[in-house]
Write an enzyme that holds these catalytic residues in place. Structure first.
Site, PDB file in Angstrom:
ATOM      1  N   GLY A   1     -11.145  -1.877   0.598  1.00 20.86           N
ATOM      2  CA  GLY A   1     -10.112  -1.337  -0.294  1.00 20.86           C
ATOM      3  C   GLY A   1     -10.525  -0.090  -1.049  1.00 20.86           C
ATOM      4  O   GLY A   1     -10.722   0.979  -0.480  1.00 20.86           O
TER       5      GLY A   1
ATOM      6  N   GLY B   1      -5.267  -4.783  -2.887  1.00 25.62           N
ATOM      7  CA  GLY B   1      -4.325  -4.577  -3.985  1.00 25.62           C
ATOM      8  C   GLY B   1      -3.783  -3.162  -3.951  1.00 25.62           C
ATOM      9  O   GLY B   1      -4.363  -2.262  -3.349  1.00 25.62           O
TER      10      GLY B   1
ATOM     11  N   GLU C   1      -2.410 -15.498   2.018  1.00 24.80           N
ATOM     12  CA  GLU C   1      -1.170 -15.428   2.799  1.00 24.80           C
ATOM     13  C   GLU C   1      -0.693 -16.842   3.137  1.00 24.80           C
ATOM     14  O   GLU C   1      -1.488 -17.791   3.156  1.00 24.80           O
ATOM     15  CB  GLU C   1      -1.442 -14.707   4.128  1.00 24.80           C
ATOM     16  CG  GLU C   1      -2.033 -13.329   3.987  1.00 24.80           C
ATOM     17  CD  GLU C   1      -0.980 -12.274   3.674  1.00 24.80           C
ATOM     18  OE1 GLU C   1       0.204 -12.517   3.954  1.00 24.80           O
ATOM     19  OE2 GLU C   1      -1.351 -11.225   3.129  1.00 24.80           O
TER      20      GLU C   1
ATOM     21  N   GLU D   1     -10.479   5.367   4.914  1.00 21.67           N
ATOM     22  CA  GLU D   1     -11.273   4.800   3.811  1.00 21.67           C
ATOM     23  C   GLU D   1     -10.715   3.465   3.327  1.00 21.67           C
ATOM     24  O   GLU D   1     -11.462   2.545   2.987  1.00 21.67           O
ATOM     25  CB  GLU D   1     -11.296   5.808   2.649  1.00 21.67           C
ATOM     26  CG  GLU D   1     -12.184   5.415   1.513  1.00 21.67           C
ATOM     27  CD  GLU D   1     -13.646   5.293   1.931  1.00 21.67           C
ATOM     28  OE1 GLU D   1     -14.279   6.312   2.167  1.00 21.67           O
ATOM     29  OE2 GLU D   1     -14.135   4.149   2.030  1.00 21.67           O
TER      30      GLU D   1
ATOM     31  N   VAL E   1       0.824  -1.211   0.000  1.00 15.05           N
ATOM     32  CA  VAL E   1       0.000   0.000   0.000  1.00 15.05           C
ATOM     33  C   VAL E   1       0.861   1.265   0.000  1.00 15.05           C
ATOM     34  O   VAL E   1       0.630   2.194  -0.784  1.00 15.05           O
ATOM     35  CB  VAL E   1      -0.972   0.005   1.211  1.00 15.05           C
ATOM     36  CG1 VAL E   1      -1.903   1.209   1.122  1.00 15.05           C
ATOM     37  CG2 VAL E   1      -1.780  -1.282   1.267  1.00 15.05           C
TER      38      VAL E   1
ATOM     39  N   ILE F   1     -13.275   0.683  -2.554  1.00 17.23           N
ATOM     40  CA  ILE F   1     -14.694   1.089  -2.555  1.00 17.23           C
ATOM     41  C   ILE F   1     -14.877   2.217  -1.533  1.00 17.23           C
ATOM     42  O   ILE F   1     -14.551   2.044  -0.363  1.00 17.23           O
ATOM     43  CB  ILE F   1     -15.611  -0.102  -2.168  1.00 17.23           C
ATOM     44  CG1 ILE F   1     -15.417  -1.278  -3.133  1.00 17.23           C
ATOM     45  CG2 ILE F   1     -17.062   0.344  -2.121  1.00 17.23           C
ATOM     46  CD1 ILE F   1     -16.182  -2.537  -2.742  1.00 17.23           C
TER      47      ILE F   1
ATOM     48  N   LYS G   1     -13.342  -5.521   9.519  1.00 15.49           N
ATOM     49  CA  LYS G   1     -13.947  -4.511   8.639  1.00 15.49           C
ATOM     50  C   LYS G   1     -15.410  -4.291   9.010  1.00 15.49           C
ATOM     51  O   LYS G   1     -15.895  -3.158   9.021  1.00 15.49           O
ATOM     52  CB  LYS G   1     -13.831  -4.952   7.176  1.00 15.49           C
ATOM     53  CG  LYS G   1     -12.381  -5.018   6.709  1.00 15.49           C
ATOM     54  CD  LYS G   1     -12.296  -5.767   5.392  1.00 15.49           C
ATOM     55  CE  LYS G   1     -10.877  -5.939   4.926  1.00 15.49           C
ATOM     56  NZ  LYS G   1     -10.762  -6.902   3.826  1.00 15.49           N
TER      57      LYS G   1
ATOM     58  N   VAL H   1     -11.527  -0.466   4.885  1.00 16.21           N
ATOM     59  CA  VAL H   1     -12.692  -1.318   4.640  1.00 16.21           C
ATOM     60  C   VAL H   1     -12.961  -1.391   3.142  1.00 16.21           C
ATOM     61  O   VAL H   1     -13.172  -0.365   2.490  1.00 16.21           O
ATOM     62  CB  VAL H   1     -13.940  -0.759   5.352  1.00 16.21           C
ATOM     63  CG1 VAL H   1     -15.140  -1.649   5.085  1.00 16.21           C
ATOM     64  CG2 VAL H   1     -13.694  -0.626   6.839  1.00 16.21           C
TER      65      VAL H   1
HETATM   66  N1  LIG Z   1      -2.405  -4.969   0.790  1.00 11.20           N
HETATM   67  C1  LIG Z   1      -3.646  -4.613   0.640  1.00 11.20           C
HETATM   68  O1  LIG Z   1      -4.252  -4.868  -0.406  1.00 11.20           O
HETATM   69  C2  LIG Z   1      -4.378  -3.899   1.734  1.00 11.20           C
HETATM   70  C3  LIG Z   1      -5.715  -3.513   1.536  1.00 11.20           C
HETATM   71  C4  LIG Z   1      -6.384  -2.787   2.511  1.00 11.20           C
HETATM   72  C5  LIG Z   1      -5.732  -2.478   3.689  1.00 11.20           C
HETATM   73  N2  LIG Z   1      -4.438  -2.884   3.879  1.00 11.20           N
HETATM   74  C6  LIG Z   1      -3.782  -2.511   5.125  1.00 11.20           C
HETATM   75  O2  LIG Z   1      -2.705  -1.630   4.846  1.00 11.20           O
HETATM   76  C7  LIG Z   1      -1.659  -1.814   5.787  1.00 11.20           C
HETATM   77  C8  LIG Z   1      -0.369  -2.129   5.031  1.00 11.20           C
HETATM   78  O3  LIG Z   1      -0.548  -3.303   4.280  1.00 11.20           O
HETATM   79  P1  LIG Z   1       0.507  -3.782   3.171  1.00 11.20           P
HETATM   80  O4  LIG Z   1      -0.176  -4.869   2.415  1.00 11.20           O
HETATM   81  O5  LIG Z   1       1.063  -2.622   2.439  1.00 11.20           O
HETATM   82  O6  LIG Z   1       1.632  -4.439   4.103  1.00 11.20           O
HETATM   83  P2  LIG Z   1       3.123  -4.855   3.693  1.00 11.20           P
HETATM   84  O7  LIG Z   1       3.249  -4.983   2.216  1.00 11.20           O
HETATM   85  O8  LIG Z   1       3.491  -5.999   4.556  1.00 11.20           O
HETATM   86  O9  LIG Z   1       3.985  -3.566   4.122  1.00 11.20           O
HETATM   87  C9  LIG Z   1       4.215  -3.225   5.458  1.00 11.20           C
HETATM   88  C10 LIG Z   1       5.246  -2.133   5.495  1.00 11.20           C
HETATM   89  O10 LIG Z   1       5.472  -1.758   6.856  1.00 11.20           O
HETATM   90  C11 LIG Z   1       6.883  -1.763   7.113  1.00 11.20           C
HETATM   91  N3  LIG Z   1       7.072  -2.125   8.516  1.00 11.20           N
HETATM   92  C12 LIG Z   1       6.741  -3.277   9.133  1.00 11.20           C
HETATM   93  N4  LIG Z   1       7.078  -3.228  10.440  1.00 11.20           N
HETATM   94  C13 LIG Z   1       7.653  -2.019  10.617  1.00 11.20           C
HETATM   95  C14 LIG Z   1       8.225  -1.374  11.733  1.00 11.20           C
HETATM   96  N5  LIG Z   1       8.258  -1.966  12.919  1.00 11.20           N
HETATM   97  N6  LIG Z   1       8.712  -0.143  11.565  1.00 11.20           N
HETATM   98  C15 LIG Z   1       8.671   0.470  10.360  1.00 11.20           C
HETATM   99  N7  LIG Z   1       8.146  -0.079   9.261  1.00 11.20           N
HETATM  100  C16 LIG Z   1       7.644  -1.322   9.402  1.00 11.20           C
HETATM  101  C17 LIG Z   1       7.472  -2.767   6.170  1.00 11.20           C
HETATM  102  O11 LIG Z   1       8.858  -2.432   5.955  1.00 11.20           O
HETATM  103  P3  LIG Z   1       9.779  -3.222   4.869  1.00 11.20           P
HETATM  104  O12 LIG Z   1       9.229  -2.829   3.528  1.00 11.20           O
HETATM  105  O13 LIG Z   1      11.126  -2.657   5.077  1.00 11.20           O
HETATM  106  O14 LIG Z   1       9.625  -4.648   5.183  1.00 11.20           O
HETATM  107  C18 LIG Z   1       6.618  -2.538   4.921  1.00 11.20           C
HETATM  108  O15 LIG Z   1       7.134  -1.477   4.160  1.00 11.20           O
HETATM  109  C19 LIG Z   1      -2.143  -2.921   6.717  1.00 11.20           C
HETATM  110  O16 LIG Z   1      -2.778  -2.363   7.837  1.00 11.20           O
HETATM  111  C20 LIG Z   1      -3.168  -3.667   5.874  1.00 11.20           C
HETATM  112  O17 LIG Z   1      -4.142  -4.343   6.653  1.00 11.20           O
HETATM  113  C21 LIG Z   1      -3.763  -3.579   2.923  1.00 11.20           C
END
Ligand SMILES: NC(=O)c1ccc[n+]([C@@H]2O[C@H](COP(=O)([O-])OP(=O)(O)OC[C@H]3O[C@@H](n4cnc5c(N)ncnc54)[C@H](OP(=O)(O)O)[C@@H]3O)[C@@H](O)[C@H]2O)c1
Length: 430
Positions: A136, A304, A192, A131, A15, A138, A207, A134
């Site tokens: 993504g 995504g 995952e 936003e 994200v 939408i 959500k 919940v």
């Molecule tokens: N992916 C989706 O489609 C999606 C959709 C809706 C909501 N979300 C929400 O968005 C958030 C992020 O999701 P994501 O999918 O982007 O996760 P992700 O790809 O796992 O990225 C997490 C990021 O946080 C960094 N991080 C982890 N622990 C840390 C720490 N202790 N200190 C500093 N940085 C740290 C990681 O660093 P590194 O890059 O160095 O490892 C990485 O850049 C979550 O709350 C998730 O539930 C995600």
């Protein structure tokens, strides 16, 4: 042109990187729409050396994300690390206390601490928006806060987890069982390595609890969500569902009953005539029934990089415009502490699939157990002989109370001819 909105981003994963890209690519458009430039001034993630497909060469790197929360040159902190506690929670709290606005996509954090964080934001006169947390891409939080704000919400339900919807869709299309489809989804990156948050319904429940808060003016109550996942749904049940005119979907549903707020996440039999039955694959959908508007349905990509970044940036444009609105639609201190409507009081129809010994008298014993609880049958399907001697029997019931259904099932499970635990799926009427 006004001074830029100065942004600090914590988390540069799926994200976070998407947000950096979108802000760079649509910079001019966004400064026009937001009334001022949206400028990323600092970022933080765990590993500085990690290769990322974004240009952050002119942006300050903070090795400790907490530095973003107090930096004097940052107006808004974007929390994209994840997790319900730990660094994400501390970061959001500290940023709000330091007078920063906060945008987050973190549903787990909001499900656990949403009311507390919204209260803190309001006390400090700062914006907390989410936003992306919940469904993504939408814009459902905005819809509840703005477009539908004139309505009392009668009921809300949705497909809130793309992984589960993908698995159920693929099981139906291929006739394969849960385990095989899950393994394939993991290999393809749709699930995952540890899928439990998704397939056990927890992510959808996070959500749903956030949506319920916004829709019903209630404190976010994740503990009040009844949760069941999709592991027990078999290819056989999916097939029977189609024969009976249903499609199995993992839904999150919320409504107010005379006992309190009912929040539940579980597989549902959805009539094929309902539009939400046709939301397939990784797509999400949310249906809101309002007293004046009637039924509205929102659909789109629930996860995504692109869709989630789209939602985060929408919140940032609101901050740039100075639009301050209560996080959960009503002021946080006015959110009600509503009672949880117990599942025993749930009223609905049921699908029951039994594996029974193929011998006389079994069906009448099963119908007897239901009749004892005054549960009437809507339909029954029985399949022919099998070599093992066990055959599936599928029953659908008329509306009854869940407590009565549970008592009847306990009796049925004890019948000698019933070979395994009954598979029970609630039937929804939309
Ligand atoms: N992916 C989706 O489609 C999606 C959709 C809706 C909501 N979300 C929400 O968005 C958030 C992020 O999701 P994501 O999918 O982007 O996760 P992700 O790809 O796992 O990225 C997490 C990021 O946080 C960094 N991080 C982890 N622990 C840390 C720490 N202790 N200190 C500093 N940085 C740290 C990681 O660093 P590194 O890059 O160095 O490892 C990485 O850049 C979550 O709350 C998730 O539930 C995600």
């Amino acid at each position: 042109m006004k001074a830029p909105l100065r942004i600090g981003i914590a988390g540069l994963g799926t994200v976070g990187a998407g947000v950096v890209k979108l802000l760079a690519e649509h910079g001019r458009l966004l400064s026009l729409r937001g009334g001022r430039p949206l400028k990323v001034v600092a970022v933080s993630a765990r590993r500085k050396a990690r290769k990322r497909d974004i240009d952050i060469s002119r942006v300050r790197w903070e090795s400790d994300p907490m530095a973003l929360a107090t930096a004097p040159d940052i107006d808004v902190v974007v929390e994209l690390i994840g997790g319900s506690g730990g660094v994400a929670r501390r970061l959001v709290q500290t940023a709000l206390r330091s007078g920063k606005h906060v945008v987050t996509a973190n549903k787990a954090l909001l499900a656990m601490h949403g009311t507390e964080l919204a209260t803190l934001a309001e006390k400090r006169g700062r914006i907390l928006s989410f936003e992306a947390a919940v469904a993504g891409g939408i814009p459902i939080i905005k819809a509840l806060r703005e477009g539908l704000v004139g309505n009392r919400v009668r009921r809300l339900y949705g497909i809130l987890n793309g992984t589960c919807n993908y698995i159920l869709t693929t099981m139906r299309e291929t006739g394969r069982d849960f385990g095989a489809v899950l393994a394939e989804a993991q290999a393809a990156g749709y699930a995952e390595a540890d899928p439990s948050f998704d397939v056990d319904g927890i992510d959808a429940a996070h959500k749903l609890s956030v949506l319920t808060g916004a829709a019903f003016g209630a404190k976010v109550n994740f503990a009040g969500v009844h949760i069941e996942g999709i592991r027990h749904v078999s290819a056989m049940d999916i097939q029977f569902a189609e024969e009976l005119g249903f499609r199995i979907k993992l839904l999150g549903l919320a409504r107010e009953t005379r006992y309190g707020i009912e929040q539940r996440v579980h597989p549902c039999m959805v009539p094929l005539a309902a539009p939400i039955a046709h939301i397939e694959g990784v797509f999400n959908a949310v249906v809101v029934e309002g007293d004046y508007v009637g039924t509205t349905m929102f659909q789109g990509r629930g996860a995504g990089q692109g869709p989630t970044a789209s939602a985060v940036v929408a919140d940032l444009v609101d901050v740039a415009r100075g639009r301050q609105m209560p996080a959960f639609v009503v002021p946080a201190e006015r959110l009600a502490d509503k009672k949880v409507s117990p599942m025993d009081r749930h009223q609905g129809a049921y699908y029951i699939r039994l594996m029974v010994q193929d011998r006389p008298g079994v069906i009448s014993a099963v119908s007897g157990a239901l009749a004892k609880e005054r549960i009437s049958l809507e339909s029954m399907l029985q399949r022919g002989r099998s070599q093992s001697g066990e055959v599936p029997v599928v029953l659908t019931t008329h509306e009854t109370e869940e407590a009565a259904m549970r008592r009847a099932l306990a009796r049925i499970a004890k019948l000698g001819a019933v070979a395994e635990e009954p598979c029970v799926i609630r039937i929804e009427s939309f």
